[in-house]
Scaffold this motif. Structure first.
Motif, PDB file in Angstrom:
ATOM      1  N   PHE A   1       0.908  -1.342  -0.039  1.00 17.69           N
ATOM      2  CA  PHE A   1       0.272  -0.013   0.040  1.00 17.69           C
ATOM      3  C   PHE A   1       0.852   1.446   0.038  1.00 17.69           C
ATOM      4  O   PHE A   1       0.214   2.331  -0.283  1.00 17.69           O
ATOM      5  N   THR A   2       2.048   1.154   0.266  1.00 15.71           N
ATOM      6  CA  THR A   2       3.024   2.302   0.424  1.00 15.71           C
ATOM      7  C   THR A   2       3.824   2.542  -0.826  1.00 15.71           C
ATOM      8  O   THR A   2       4.507   3.360  -1.265  1.00 15.71           O
ATOM      9  N   GLY A   3       3.886   1.188  -1.449  1.00 14.49           N
ATOM     10  CA  GLY A   3       5.155   1.063  -2.521  1.00 14.49           C
ATOM     11  C   GLY A   3       6.372   0.717  -1.969  1.00 14.49           C
ATOM     12  O   GLY A   3       6.740   1.041  -0.768  1.00 14.49           O
TER      13      GLY A   3
ATOM     14  N   SER B   1      -3.329   3.390  -5.126  1.00 14.66           N
ATOM     15  CA  SER B   1      -4.401   2.595  -5.808  1.00 14.66           C
ATOM     16  C   SER B   1      -4.678   1.476  -4.921  1.00 14.66           C
ATOM     17  O   SER B   1      -6.096   1.371  -4.727  1.00 14.66           O
ATOM     18  N   ALA B   2      -3.984   0.546  -4.690  1.00 13.81           N
ATOM     19  CA  ALA B   2      -4.248  -0.647  -3.934  1.00 13.81           C
ATOM     20  C   ALA B   2      -4.856  -0.230  -2.454  1.00 13.81           C
ATOM     21  O   ALA B   2      -5.869  -1.086  -2.090  1.00 13.81           O
TER      22      ALA B   2
ATOM     23  N   SER C   1       5.127   0.426  -7.202  1.00  9.43           N
ATOM     24  CA  SER C   1       5.271   1.696  -7.373  1.00  9.43           C
ATOM     25  C   SER C   1       4.557   2.534  -6.345  1.00  9.43           C
ATOM     26  O   SER C   1       3.420   1.896  -5.806  1.00  9.43           O
ATOM     27  N   PRO C   2       4.797   3.619  -5.949  1.00  9.09           N
ATOM     28  CA  PRO C   2       3.801   4.407  -4.965  1.00  9.09           C
ATOM     29  C   PRO C   2       2.489   4.676  -5.388  1.00  9.09           C
ATOM     30  O   PRO C   2       1.569   4.605  -4.598  1.00  9.09           O
TER      31      PRO C   2
ATOM     32  N   PHE D   1      12.563  -2.380   1.369  1.00 13.24           N
ATOM     33  CA  PHE D   1      12.886  -1.156   1.006  1.00 13.24           C
ATOM     34  C   PHE D   1      11.839  -0.037   1.010  1.00 13.24           C
ATOM     35  O   PHE D   1      10.651  -0.767   0.434  1.00 13.24           O
ATOM     36  N   GLY D   2      11.826   1.271   1.299  1.00 12.80           N
ATOM     37  CA  GLY D   2      10.872   2.250   0.903  1.00 12.80           C
ATOM     38  C   GLY D   2      10.412   2.460  -0.284  1.00 12.80           C
ATOM     39  O   GLY D   2      11.143   1.790  -1.275  1.00 12.80           O
ATOM     40  N   PRO D   3       9.547   3.278  -0.506  1.00 14.17           N
ATOM     41  CA  PRO D   3       9.062   3.794  -1.899  1.00 14.17           C
ATOM     42  C   PRO D   3      10.254   4.370  -2.432  1.00 14.17           C
ATOM     43  O   PRO D   3      11.162   4.825  -1.761  1.00 14.17           O
ATOM     44  N   GLU D   4      10.250   4.652  -3.702  1.00 14.37           N
ATOM     45  CA  GLU D   4      11.111   5.436  -4.609  1.00 14.37           C
ATOM     46  C   GLU D   4      12.593   4.695  -4.836  1.00 14.37           C
ATOM     47  O   GLU D   4      13.394   5.485  -4.695  1.00 14.37           O
TER      48      GLU D   4
END
Length: 301
Positions: free
Chosen positions: A51-53, A139-140, A133-134, A96-99
């Motif tokens: 949900f965050t990417g 969207s999810a 992807s974020p 790992f986090g988004p981006e």
């Protein structure tokens, strides 16, 4: 299905307020936890990369767990040891986090982590890679929230259509709401993040809750016999179903934990917590509202 020997509980020493106090107190604490989480972190429950990417790498390496962070330029959000193809070859899922760039992280892992064999070229150090992807995560998240809302709304409409009376119907709705909110708060306290898997578990809890509450209401409102006899008949079936499900989910949780299957362990634990909550809500909160509806205010003996 054979039934457990459910003892006939004597509810007469307790007033309706006393019966409802425990589940309502649990609900109030859960709401405080969720509100506090929202104020501090910006979401009512911790969110996974679904949900965050972000990026998940499954790596097989002899690098010590404490040194995994130094192999990557990006921060590791979570590290989970899992059961790999071989017990002697340590396998981790790194989040790992988004981006983040999945290919770049995979290249860093291949270059900086220690392989499990003497010739790194013969080892598949990065076992799997998944990047969300974020925008897709957002969207999810929206879709999951809409799904939970639609399921809860459908359950509420079903309750009102089935019983055509406010108090029995609202008792089912309140119990189902509590069955969702309390596990969500527990997820925050236990560090379980909301993922597509745990959303599925929450949807299952709505179904379990409606099943047990409608069973109780139907026995009390639509079958012959005294109030307490009807409650006991409903408990013989309802408690059997719920306890059996709790036992099955507890076994799944333990086995999944032993084999390092984090998603299945999280789903099982959420269901165990939710089903235990459902027992309290059905046979204390829902029952107190039904007793008030059928018998009025009861003076404890």
């Amino acid at each position: 299905m054979s039934k457990f020997e459910v003892p006939e509980i004597d509810y007469t020493p307790y007033s309706n307020r006393q019966l409802a106090a425990v589940p309502l107190a649990l609900l109030a604490v859960a709401l405080v936890v969720i509100l506090g989480w929202y104020v501090v972190f910006g979401t009512p429950v911790g969110l996974s990369t679904d949900f965050t990417g972000g990026t998940e790498l499954t790596v097989q390496t002899d690098t010590p767990r404490s040194e995994l962070d130094t192999a990557f330029e990006a921060d590791i959000v979570s590290k989970q040891r899992v059961q790999g193809p071989s017990i002697t070859e340590p396998t981790y899922i790194l989040t790992f986090g988004p981006e983040t760039d999945g290919q770049e992280l995979a290249d860093q892992a291949q270059a900086n982590l220690q392989a499990t064999c003497s010739n790194p070229d013969e080892c598949e150090l990065v076992q799997a890679r998944q990047t969300t992807s974020p925008s897709f995560g957002s969207s999810a998240r929206t879709t999951a929230a809409q799904g939970l809302f639609a399921a809860f709304l459908g359950m509420s409409i079903l309750a009102f259509v089935f019983f055509r009376s406010f108090v029995p119907s609202i008792a089912i709705v309140i119990s189902a709401f509590s069955d969702i909110v309390i596990p969500l708060a527990a997820m925050n306290l236990l560090g379980i993040k909301l993922s597509l898997g745990t959303v599925a578990a929450l949807l299952m809890l709505i179904g379990y809750s409606v099943d047990s509450d409608i069973l109780l209401n139907n026995h009390v409102l639509r079958r012959s016999g005294g109030f307490y006899d009807s409650v006991h008949r409903a408990m013989e079936t309802g408690v059997t179903m719920t306890v059996t499900s709790i036992a099955a989910m507890a076994v799944m949780t333990v086995v999944a934990t032993l084999f390092g299957i984090e998603l299945m362990a999280s789903i099982g634990l959420v269901l165990v917590l939710g089903l235990a909550t459902d027992l309290v809500n059905t046979y204390m909160l829902n029952l107190s509202l039904l007793r008030w509806y059928k018998l009025g205010e009861v003076t404890p003996e």
